[in-house]
Design an enzyme around this catalytic site. Structure first.
Site, PDB file in Angstrom:
ATOM      1  N   CYS A  12       0.462  -1.180   0.432  1.00 52.29           N
ATOM      2  CA  CYS A  12      -0.324  -0.491  -0.230  1.00 52.29           C
ATOM      3  C   CYS A  12       1.143   1.947   0.035  1.00 52.29           C
ATOM      4  O   CYS A  12      -0.243   2.403   0.010  1.00 52.29           O
ATOM      5  CB  CYS A  12      -0.555  -0.101   1.400  1.00 52.29           C
ATOM      6  SG  CYS A  12      -2.076  -1.203   1.072  1.00 52.29           S
ATOM      7  N   ALA A  13       1.950   1.206   0.190  1.00 49.68           N
ATOM      8  CA  ALA A  13       2.889   2.451   0.701  1.00 49.68           C
ATOM      9  C   ALA A  13       3.575   2.418  -0.894  1.00 49.68           C
ATOM     10  O   ALA A  13       5.136   3.180  -1.337  1.00 49.68           O
ATOM     11  CB  ALA A  13       4.247   2.173   1.446  1.00 49.68           C
ATOM     12  N   GLY A  14       3.627   2.131  -2.022  1.00 52.95           N
ATOM     13  CA  GLY A  14       3.744   1.283  -2.958  1.00 52.95           C
ATOM     14  C   GLY A  14       3.279   2.418  -4.406  1.00 52.95           C
ATOM     15  O   GLY A  14       2.066   2.853  -3.537  1.00 52.95           O
ATOM     16  N   ASN A  15       4.285   2.576  -5.471  1.00 50.77           N
ATOM     17  CA  ASN A  15       3.036   2.804  -6.462  1.00 50.77           C
ATOM     18  C   ASN A  15       1.648   2.433  -7.111  1.00 50.77           C
ATOM     19  O   ASN A  15       0.673   3.712  -7.340  1.00 50.77           O
ATOM     20  CB  ASN A  15       4.051   2.946  -8.077  1.00 50.77           C
ATOM     21  CG  ASN A  15       4.856   3.893  -7.757  1.00 50.77           C
ATOM     22  OD1 ASN A  15       5.404   4.713  -7.770  1.00 50.77           O
ATOM     23  ND2 ASN A  15       6.333   3.044  -7.709  1.00 50.77           N
ATOM     24  N   GLN A 112       1.968 -15.341   2.491  1.00 44.22           N
ATOM     25  CA  GLN A 112       0.345 -14.443   2.239  1.00 44.22           C
ATOM     26  C   GLN A 112      -0.505 -15.512   2.802  1.00 44.22           C
ATOM     27  O   GLN A 112      -1.511 -15.495   2.091  1.00 44.22           O
ATOM     28  CB  GLN A 112      -0.008 -13.700   1.443  1.00 44.22           C
ATOM     29  CG  GLN A 112       1.888 -12.457   2.201  1.00 44.22           C
ATOM     30  CD  GLN A 112       1.215 -11.193   0.600  1.00 44.22           C
ATOM     31  OE1 GLN A 112       1.048 -11.496   0.130  1.00 44.22           O
ATOM     32  NE2 GLN A 112       2.430 -10.305   1.391  1.00 44.22           N
ATOM     33  N   GLY A 130       1.551  -8.508  -8.195  1.00 52.33           N
ATOM     34  CA  GLY A 130       3.100  -8.337  -7.974  1.00 52.33           C
ATOM     35  C   GLY A 130       3.352  -9.447  -8.528  1.00 52.33           C
ATOM     36  O   GLY A 130       2.643  -9.965  -9.013  1.00 52.33           O
ATOM     37  N   ASP A 159      -3.016  -6.224 -19.290  1.00 48.41           N
ATOM     38  CA  ASP A 159      -3.254  -6.210 -21.131  1.00 48.41           C
ATOM     39  C   ASP A 159      -4.462  -6.085 -22.078  1.00 48.41           C
ATOM     40  O   ASP A 159      -4.576  -6.198 -22.993  1.00 48.41           O
ATOM     41  CB  ASP A 159      -2.478  -7.943 -20.677  1.00 48.41           C
ATOM     42  CG  ASP A 159      -1.258  -8.051 -20.064  1.00 48.41           C
ATOM     43  OD1 ASP A 159      -0.464  -7.039 -20.383  1.00 48.41           O
ATOM     44  OD2 ASP A 159      -1.683  -8.726 -19.190  1.00 48.41           O
ATOM     45  N   HIS A 187       1.305 -13.006 -17.439  1.00 43.05           N
ATOM     46  CA  HIS A 187       1.286 -11.617 -18.217  1.00 43.05           C
ATOM     47  C   HIS A 187       2.963 -11.255 -18.030  1.00 43.05           C
ATOM     48  O   HIS A 187       3.318 -11.291 -16.929  1.00 43.05           O
ATOM     49  CB  HIS A 187       0.805 -10.914 -16.546  1.00 43.05           C
ATOM     50  CG  HIS A 187       1.363  -9.732 -16.694  1.00 43.05           C
ATOM     51  ND1 HIS A 187       0.231  -8.758 -17.325  1.00 43.05           N
ATOM     52  CD2 HIS A 187       1.715  -9.018 -15.844  1.00 43.05           C
ATOM     53  CE1 HIS A 187       1.476  -7.547 -17.405  1.00 43.05           C
ATOM     54  NE2 HIS A 187       2.210  -7.740 -15.939  1.00 43.05           N
TER      55      HIS A 187
END
Ligand code: NAX
Length: 325
Positions: A12-15, A112, A130, A159, A187
């Protein structure tokens, strides 16, 4: 107003997280009548930045945002989660081989998957964003034996959306006029964007574009789009990836439009001759929170070769993480 649902998001703190959370809280994912409790999961060093994200979310005073849980503990982050969007992953560092990346991320997705197995709602819908998304989803799925494998999906919607947008531009059409786009497989750059069954304003797309454009322009452009964004922006796709994650979950929960389908990475069941036991992107319809593979589409020799090539890459990725499965 409905009872709030719990949506867990990692990274959540990422782009992507920064582009995703505010739209979920605004109601873009599950609609204007569905309050949400956001579970924000990060690694310990990012907790301070995560606190900043939580503060901004609260400052938006979103009417649908019932609560926020911010944590570095997967047991807390996935507790009773109805939806889980797994964005957080190790980026590929300098000198890192694909194998090292698979390994580093394998460690994240086993933990996870197990935490989802032990703590999430029994009906949790999981989307892995991810990278390598399909194989990470496979690892999480195998780490959650008490959940149905069908609850684990990988994101191919970016995509899919890229393919729609390219075809709309080429045919001078509009996005809503394009139906039945398919992206098969992984992907990655082996994915196969396929317009064989696509309609543009009700007309078969293959009648509107030539084969040369398909082979030398459309397919490589969609396959390489992630790299093109990095080259142009100096950073990987974030807002478009977040938008695709919202589209994926909304379609899965609320359904596909009549006469249309979407592409989702799902556990292969052998359909279209693709080996079982990989997370492969298929055309699917969704209804009442369940997806079904669109069956019996004719497959040309051109498509067959590309569908098999991307399946082979997924089998190789699986081989590399076999010890984690
Ligand atoms: P960032 O590096 O900006 O953010 C990732 C965040 O995840 C970081 O804040 C990090 O602290 C966190 N994180 C790492 N491990 C974690 C863990 N175990 N638990 C919780 N959080 C953890 O990357 P961003 O640009 O947001 O991209 C995230 C992932 O999406 C990358 O793996 C990227 O390759 C992948 N993408 C996937 C796409 C798809 O279509 N499937 C497209 C976009 C994107 O490239």
């Amino acid at each position: 107003m409905n009872k709030p649902v719990r949506i867990a998001v990692t990274g959540c703190a990422g782009n992507i997280g920064y582009a995703l959370l505010f739209r979920i809280a605004a109601g873009d994912m599950l609609g204007p009548d569905q309050p949400v409790i956001l579970h924000l999961l990060e690694v310990t060093p990012a907790l301070k930045a995560l606190e900043g994200v939580s503060m901004e979310l609260r400052d938006c005073a979103f009417p649908l945002l019932a609560d926020i849980v911010a944590t570095d503990d997967p047991a807390v982050g996935f507790k009773d989660a109805d939806y889980a969007i797994l964005v957080g992953a190790r980026p590929r560092g300098p000198g890192m081989e694909r194998k090292d990346l698979l390994e580093a991320n394998g460690a994240i997705f086993t933990v996870q998957g197990k935490a989802l197995n032990d703590h999430a709602s029994r009906g949790v819908k999981v989307l892995v964003v991810g990278n390598p998304a399909n194989t990470n989803a496979l690892i999480a799925m195998r780490s959650a034996p008490d959940l149905d494998p069908r609850q684990f999906t990988a994101m191919m919607r970016l995509d899919h959306n890229r393919a729609i947008s390219q075809l709309a531009a080429k045919t001078g059409s509009t996005v809503p006029a394009i139906r039945r786009m398919t992206v098969w497989g992984n992907h990655s750059s082996t994915q196969y964007p396929d317009i064989s069954h696509t309609l543009v304003d009700g007309r078969p797309a293959p009648e509107l574009v030539d084969q040369a454009w398909l082979e030398t322009d459309f397919i490589p452009t969609v396959q390489q789009r992630g790299a093109a964004i990095i080259a142009a922006r100096g950073a990987s796709s974030a807002a478009s990836a977040a938008s695709a994650a919202i589209d994926h979950m909304r379609t899965w929960a609320l359904g596909t439009a009549d006469g249309d389908w979407v592409s989702m990475g799902i556990p292969s069941d052998g359909s279209y001759g693709i080996p079982e036991g990989i997370i492969y992107s298929y055309p699917v319809t969704c209804r009442d929170g369940r997806y079904e593979i669109v069956q019996n589409l004719p497959v040309s020799a051109f498509s067959r070769a590309r569908m098999d090539a991307t399946a082979r890459e997924l089998l190789e990725e699986r081989e590399a993480v076999q010890h984690l499965l």
